[in-house]
Design an enzyme around this catalytic site. Structure first.
Site, PDB file in Angstrom:
ATOM      1  CE1 TYR A  72      -4.268   1.687   0.630  1.00 59.45           C
ATOM      2  CE2 TYR A  72      -2.736   3.343   1.460  1.00 59.45           C
ATOM      3  CZ  TYR A  72      -3.998   3.000   1.012  1.00 59.45           C
ATOM      4  OH  TYR A  72      -4.976   3.948   0.928  1.00 59.45           O
ATOM      5  CG  PHE A 124      -6.755  16.228 -24.667  1.00 64.32           C
ATOM      6  CD1 PHE A 124      -6.582  15.697 -25.931  1.00 64.32           C
ATOM      7  CD2 PHE A 124      -7.337  15.444 -23.690  1.00 64.32           C
ATOM      8  CE1 PHE A 124      -6.993  14.402 -26.206  1.00 64.32           C
ATOM      9  CE2 PHE A 124      -7.749  14.148 -23.957  1.00 64.32           C
ATOM     10  CZ  PHE A 124      -7.580  13.624 -25.227  1.00 64.32           C
ATOM     11  CG  ASP A 125     -11.384  15.477 -25.260  1.00 65.17           C
ATOM     12  OD1 ASP A 125     -10.275  15.173 -24.791  1.00 65.17           O
ATOM     13  OD2 ASP A 125     -12.185  14.617 -25.669  1.00 65.17           O
ATOM     14  CG  ASP A 215      -2.091  17.631 -21.674  1.00 64.28           C
ATOM     15  OD1 ASP A 215      -1.744  16.467 -21.389  1.00 64.28           O
ATOM     16  OD2 ASP A 215      -3.222  17.917 -22.094  1.00 64.28           O
ATOM     17  CB  ALA A 217      -0.668  12.535 -23.817  1.00 67.74           C
ATOM     18  CE  LYS A 258      -4.042   9.485 -24.919  1.00 67.01           C
ATOM     19  NZ  LYS A 258      -4.189  10.623 -24.085  1.00 67.01           N
ATOM     20  CG  HIS A 450     -16.530  13.754 -27.531  1.00 67.30           C
ATOM     21  ND1 HIS A 450     -16.402  14.768 -26.617  1.00 67.30           N
ATOM     22  CD2 HIS A 450     -15.442  12.980 -27.385  1.00 67.30           C
ATOM     23  CE1 HIS A 450     -15.268  14.612 -25.958  1.00 67.30           C
ATOM     24  NE2 HIS A 450     -14.662  13.529 -26.393  1.00 67.30           N
TER      25      HIS A 450
HETATM   26  C1  LIG Z   1      -5.317  11.413 -23.464  1.00 65.93           C
HETATM   27  C2  LIG Z   1      -4.970  12.781 -23.108  1.00 65.93           C
HETATM   28  C3  LIG Z   1      -5.382  13.353 -21.898  1.00 65.93           C
HETATM   29  C4  LIG Z   1      -6.282  12.624 -20.921  1.00 65.93           C
HETATM   30  O1  LIG Z   1      -5.731  11.446 -20.529  1.00 65.93           O
HETATM   31  P1  LIG Z   1      -6.587  10.131 -20.183  1.00 65.93           P
HETATM   32  O2  LIG Z   1      -5.538   9.152 -19.828  1.00 65.93           O
HETATM   33  O3  LIG Z   1      -7.367   9.768 -21.406  1.00 65.93           O
HETATM   34  O4  LIG Z   1      -7.471  10.467 -19.046  1.00 65.93           O
HETATM   35  C5  LIG Z   1      -5.002  14.647 -21.639  1.00 65.93           C
HETATM   36  N1  LIG Z   1      -4.264  15.355 -22.508  1.00 65.93           N
HETATM   37  C6  LIG Z   1      -3.845  14.840 -23.678  1.00 65.93           C
HETATM   38  C7  LIG Z   1      -3.017  15.657 -24.604  1.00 65.93           C
HETATM   39  C8  LIG Z   1      -4.199  13.550 -24.024  1.00 65.93           C
HETATM   40  O5  LIG Z   1      -3.806  13.050 -25.194  1.00 65.93           O
END
Ligand SMILES: *Cc1c(COP(=O)(O)O)cnc(C)c1O
Length: 460
Positions: A72, A124-125, A215, A217, A258, A450
């Protein structure tokens, strides 16, 4: 003769996928209310919905699963991840989270309040969703070139410094708790941000006392583009480039689904200890104790290993070349796509593909449905449906670009699959004038609609 591209790996295990008939797909997509998220995966032949969590782990990553420490608190898996993050990005503090949006939720809970302004390059969304959920505003400062798919610009993810400075001059710094740079920029087409731009944005932000987060990813794909497109970096390794990139930031959020090539996972990296401590409280509430944050020990191990693999040049070259292979086939058939080709995906310009369908009938979603019907491939709309309604006026927002994204999972499909995908798209392109009508909304959620939207074919 010059050698053709070939993958730096071979296949050790396979998973069967199933073709279907046009008639079957017609029924399935009607039952799915014309929303591709509602399809069952068995109803899809080649799944390009997303490159998120859909990659193939390596034998080394699978071995790491067996070494996972499920304690843990203070698990060795936590320290493996901590070391990888320190070594690759240079951050002393980090919090594991179950995925990228969870990292956003935890970080933003500690940072963002109602009325705040969050500038960036086409957020990002989920990022935008988390900002707007807190009644703050995301301001897009991406360069204008990003919104014209015909312009060849090596770094269409770049931030326009004039637009950014205008935001810094308009609002007091207390209202701007963070600036978010998305690398690569998904919303504008998997387009990278140059090292020069990261550096310039950082120094401008420091001048105004603003914090900068990446951000992250697709940080490794971004580093690959810096290496191959920014000449000063040609002789640097991907790891050296990544280190320099992050020297122009104060922290990061990461969706490890990603560029860490795992099926689930995420984290936040911090330079500031105070903010790390503040965010830790939210991590414990929303995710789990600070040394696991919603992840199993074995998953943290695989993630750490994935970060090392994703920052190897040979891997990145095969990854980005496969995407470009598909892009080239479409380009040669004159299919309108975002150029240059993205790092993780090819983006089809639906406005140029279906100019006779009005934007109110969701050109990109209409096209995504056609691609599914034609070849059983699943893609995703990045257009007006994803853009949601304006949170204040509740009017539909129509973004500059209506795109269909063909996201390529990492190390998952072969180039024969890419040939099949290209044929599907080209077939639809050749009969595009037979597509007379688009789609209309039946049901939608108030935010991030979406994922669950229901649509129907437009009536006469
Ligand atoms: C996928 C993604 C996110 C969100 O991540 P999740 O793992 O899907 O929750 C945030 N920003 C970018 C640029 C992404 O590609």
């Amino acid at each position: 003769m010059e050698f053709p591209y070939a993958e730096p790996y071979r296949i050790k295990m396979i998973e069967s996928i199933h073709r279907s008939t046009f008639e079957e797909r017609g029924k399935w997509i009607t039952d799915a209310k014309y929303n591709l998220f509602n399809l069952r995966s068995e109803q899809v032949y080649i799944d390009l919905l997303t490159d998120s969590g859909t990659g193939a782990m390596s034998d080394k990553q699978w071995s790491e699963l067996m070494l996972g420490d499920e304690s843990y608190a203070g698990a060795s898996s936590y320290y493996k991840m901590k070391n990888a993050i320190k070594e690759i990005f240079g951050f002393d503090y980090f919090l594991p989270t179950h995925q990228g949006r969870a990292a956003e939720n935890v970080l933003f809970s500690a940072l963002i309040k109602e009325g705040d302004i969050i500038p960036g390059n086409s957020h990002f969304d989920t990022t935008k969703g988390h900002i707007e959920f807190r009644k703050a505003t995301a301001i897009d400062c991406t360069i204008n070139e990003a919104f014209d798919t015909t312009i060849e610009h090596p770094f269409k993810g770049n931030i326009d410094l004039e637009k950014l400075e205008k935001v810094f001059k308009t609002y007091p710094k207390e209202k701007i708790p963070v600036l978010i740079i998305t690398i690569t920029c998904n919303t504008s087409g998997g387009q990278p941000v140059s090292m020069q731009n990261l550096k310039d944005v950082y120094s401008l932000s420091k001048k105004y006392g603003i914090r900068v987060y990446f951000d992250s990813a697709r940080f490794a794909e971004n580093a690959y583009f810096i290496k191959t497109r920014e000449k000063e970096y040609y002789n640097k390794t991907i790891r050296e480039i990544v280190q320099e990139m992050y020297s122009y930031s104060d922290g990061m959020t990461m969706s490890s689904k990603k560029d860490a090539i795992v099926n689930m996972g995420g984290f936040i990296g911090f330079r500031e200890e105070d903010l790390f401590k503040k965010a830790s409280v939210y991590n414990i509430m929303f995710e789990g104790f600070i040394t696991y944050g919603g992840m199993s020990g074995r998953d943290m191990n695989a993630l750490a290993q994935g970060l090392y693999e994703a920052t190897e040049f040979d891997y990145l070259e095969s990854r980005v070349s496969q995407v470009a292979y598909l892009g080239k086939k479409l380009n040669e058939a004159n299919v309108p796509i975002q150029k240059p080709y993205g790092g993780h995906a090819i983006f089809i310009d639906a406005k140029r593909f279906l100019p006779h369908i009005p934007k109110e009938e969701f050109q990109a979603q209409t096209l995504a449905v056609e691609f599914y019907l034609e070849g059983g491939i699943r893609t995703v709309e990045i257009g007006a449906i994803m853009a949601d309604r304006d949170p204040i006026t509740r009017e539909n927002r129509y973004p500059a670009l209506e795109l269909v994204r063909l996201a390529i999972p990492r190390r998952t499909y072969t180039n024969s699959h890419m040939d099949y995908v290209a044929t599907t798209i080209i077939n639809v392109f050749e009969k595009r004038n037979e597509i007379k009508k688009g789609l209309t909304l039946v049901k939608e959620a108030p935010i991030l609609r979406h994922f669950t939207v229901e649509l129907q074919r437009k009536e006469n």
